[in-house]
Design a protein around this motif. Structure first.
Motif, mmCIF file in Angstrom:
data_model
loop_
_atom_site.group_PDB
_atom_site.id
_atom_site.type_symbol
_atom_site.label_atom_id
_atom_site.label_comp_id
_atom_site.label_asym_id
_atom_site.label_seq_id
_atom_site.Cartn_x
_atom_site.Cartn_y
_atom_site.Cartn_z
ATOM 1 N N TYR A 186 25.543 9.169 150.378
ATOM 2 C CA TYR A 186 24.972 9.508 149.437
ATOM 3 C C TYR A 186 25.826 9.974 148.206
ATOM 4 C CZ TYR A 186 21.031 10.266 152.669
ATOM 5 O OH TYR A 186 19.955 10.161 153.573
ATOM 6 N N GLY A 187 26.993 10.548 148.728
ATOM 7 C CA GLY A 187 28.012 11.102 147.902
ATOM 8 C C GLY A 187 28.733 9.899 147.065
ATOM 9 N N TYR A 188 29.101 8.896 147.619
ATOM 10 C CA TYR A 188 29.683 7.610 147.132
ATOM 11 C C TYR A 188 28.650 7.159 146.096
ATOM 12 C CZ TYR A 188 34.018 8.054 149.900
ATOM 13 O OH TYR A 188 35.032 8.413 150.346
ATOM 14 N N LEU A 189 27.535 6.768 146.616
ATOM 15 C CA LEU A 189 26.551 5.945 145.647
ATOM 16 C C LEU A 189 26.368 7.139 144.442
ATOM 17 C CD1 LEU A 189 23.913 4.913 148.107
ATOM 18 C CD2 LEU A 189 25.487 3.783 147.082
ATOM 19 N N ALA A 190 26.154 8.236 144.363
ATOM 20 C CA ALA A 190 25.908 9.161 143.392
ATOM 21 C C ALA A 190 27.041 9.187 142.286
ATOM 22 C CB ALA A 190 25.606 10.638 143.792
ATOM 23 N N ALA A 191 28.478 9.230 142.903
ATOM 24 C CA ALA A 191 29.279 9.306 141.872
ATOM 25 C C ALA A 191 29.828 7.951 141.576
ATOM 26 C CB ALA A 191 30.854 9.683 142.838
ATOM 27 N N ALA A 192 29.275 6.907 141.944
ATOM 28 C CA ALA A 192 29.541 5.675 141.318
ATOM 29 C C ALA A 192 28.235 5.449 140.088
ATOM 30 C CB ALA A 192 29.300 4.450 142.512
ATOM 31 N N LEU A 193 27.097 5.737 140.680
ATOM 32 C CA LEU A 193 26.007 5.756 139.510
ATOM 33 C C LEU A 193 26.253 6.356 138.388
ATOM 34 C CD1 LEU A 193 22.893 5.838 141.975
ATOM 35 C CD2 LEU A 193 23.970 3.837 140.847
ATOM 36 N N ILE A 194 27.194 7.502 138.728
ATOM 37 C CA ILE A 194 27.394 8.482 137.321
ATOM 38 C C ILE A 194 28.452 7.558 136.565
ATOM 39 C CG2 ILE A 194 28.683 10.498 136.553
ATOM 40 C CD1 ILE A 194 27.689 11.937 139.039
#
Length: 485
Positions: free
Chosen positions: A162-170
């Protein structure tokens, strides 16, 4: 003489009987980022991608992400990420898969992972991170988990997918990048919704302004995946080396059967997986349900019964007439009546096919491998079915017996130092109290108290009775008693 290693340079040395990539690796681009580069992914989704690449669809290579372990990266890098798929049917066939272009280890280089997901070339992100990778408790994300809590504090070094996806989507939002599809390929009901939920929680904390962009440009979808894929052992490595004439540090074995049913919701470019045999459907829920309740539940049932009977592999458990009969009837008499199936599927035929696949003696699927993380798996595979049976007034006696056998499995595996489960320490604490009646405590640790059957006195009394009988006479005699009462 030292045997050479599988690589681009040694492909030409292979026998003509070995299927190999027809494409040049240098011509491939990685349009897919995949979290969880384990055996299942390499025997399933990567095979579909390899088929597309062989058809000339050159932008569907894979960049794999290992969250913590460098093992797969270290095994495959010297092989140019090539590896052997051994299809174990009546005869074994061998195929070299070249779809994986690179593997990143998140723990070593977190920013590289964020960057590759954020890269405009990436059109699709997929996941096989197992049930525990979703950090669920009773179907909801456990915000108290140390990894989730850390990501809620900061996304500088994410701890979860979840954290990697959120950071990448930002980053994708900041760059106004192309649309992205995030596709769950785990045995999870509504897995795409879980991925969305986890990402949304983190974005609400760290970048609320990204949420509107995500809503317009990112789709979270689910899929149903199916292929029995055992762990790789030395015997497989030796067998592959003998057949290929070169050494492969990370071959993978699988049954001939393969299936991928994908929710037809994509943002931007949709990979033509249907050209490789996948099926796009508008409503995936019925397919997910029968897979979880017939195949996955059947696997879990046989893992518990087989372990208690002293078997090492699932196919050995099915050689015991009592266990085979019990598993079949549990699925047909208790599970099938409360499990709607798609119009193009026969529930009875599906169950028969599942058991036939499990009987494949050339596919040694260990009961303990299936039993790994079972406290999490049964929350999806078994517990909702029990509630459905009770709510609809259907027979639930087989399911009560299965729960009692699962408790016995946990205790025996723990005492034998065989248990691999995120609740291991909590189970051990229950046992340390020397409470002979550990049924309700074990089930509560597996989230059973969130289901209505846990408060059903008659049902729970039958679980207790079956538990006592298994402990007194053993699993096979207890099944005989079950059939005769």
């Amino acid at each position: 003489m030292k045997i050479e290693r599988l690589s681009i340079d040694t492909l030409r040395e292979l026998s003509a009987a070995i299927k190999r990539p027809s494409y040049e690796p240098a011509s491939i681009t990685s349009g897919i980022v995949h979290f969880g580069v384990g055996n299942f992914h390499r025997a399933h989704q990567a095979v579909y991608c390899d088929t597309l690449l062989n058809q000339g669809e050159t932008k569907w290579g894979i960049t794999g992400i290992s969250m913590r372990s460098p093992g797969m990266r270290d095994n495959l890098t010297p092989q140019n990420y090539l590896y052997t798929l051994a299809s174990l049917g009546e005869a074994t066939s061998y195929r070299i898969i070249g779809a994986i272009q690179n593997i990143l280890v998140a723990a070593e280089s977190p920013q590289s992972v964020i960057d590759v997901v954020a890269d405009n070339q990436t059109q699709l992100v997929t996941t096989t991170i197992t049930e525990k990778g979703y950090y669920l408790t009773s179907g909801q994300i456990d915000l108290s988990n140390i990894d989730i809590a850390q990501d809620l504090k900061s996304l500088n070094v994410p701890q979860t997918t979840y954290g990697y996806l959120a950071a990448a989507l930002i980053k994708r939002c900041t760059n106004q990048s192309s649309p992205l599809t995030i596709l769950c390929c785990d045995n999870m009901h509504a897995g795409g919704e879980h991925l969305l939920s986890g990402v949304q929680i983190l974005l609400e904390r760290h970048s609320p302004e990204t949420l509107s962009w995500v809503k317009a440009n990112v789709v979270f979808s689910s899929s149903m995946v199916d292929r029995v894929t055992p762990a790789t052992n030395q015997q497989l490595k030796d067998q592959v080396a003998e057949q290929l004439g070169v050494f492969d540090a990370a071959p993978v074995a699988a049954e001939p059967f393969i299936q991928w049913i994908i929710e037809n919701r994509f943002a931007g470019v949709r990979p033509p997986f249907d050209r490789a045999g996948a099926l796009f459907v508008d409503d995936i829920a019925p397919y997910e349900r029968i897979k979880l309740r017939f195949l996955n539940a059947g696997h879990s049932i046989l893992a518990a019964l087989g372990y208690l009977a002293g078997d090492q592999f699932i196919h050995e458990a099915l050689r015991r007439p009592r266990l085979a009969r019990f598993a079949e009837q549990a699925l047909k008499l208790n599970v099938m009546p409360v499990t709607p199936v798609p119009e193009d599927v026969s529930g009875e035929t599906y169950i028969d096919q599942v058991l036939t696949r499990f009987r494949n003696g050339n596919l040694p699927y260990a009961v303990l491998q299936v039993g790994t993380d079972s406290s999490q798996k049964i929350q999806q595979r078994l517990l909702p079915t029990i509630d459905d049976a009770l709510n609809h007034g259907e027979d639930s006696s087989y399911l009560a017996f299965v729960l009692s056998a699962w408790v016995c499995f946990i205790r025996k595996a723990l005492l034998s130092d065989d248990l691999n489960d995120p609740m291991l320490d909590a189970f051990a604490e229950v046992i340390s109290k020397n409470d002979s009646d550990d049924v309700e405590r074990f089930l509560k640790l597996a989230g059973a108290d969130k289901f209505s059957f846990f408060s059903d006195a008659y049902f729970m009394a039958s679980v207790q009775q079956f538990h006592r009988n298994i402990n007194e006479v053993g699993i096979e005699q207890a099944i005989d008693t079950f059939f005769n009462t």
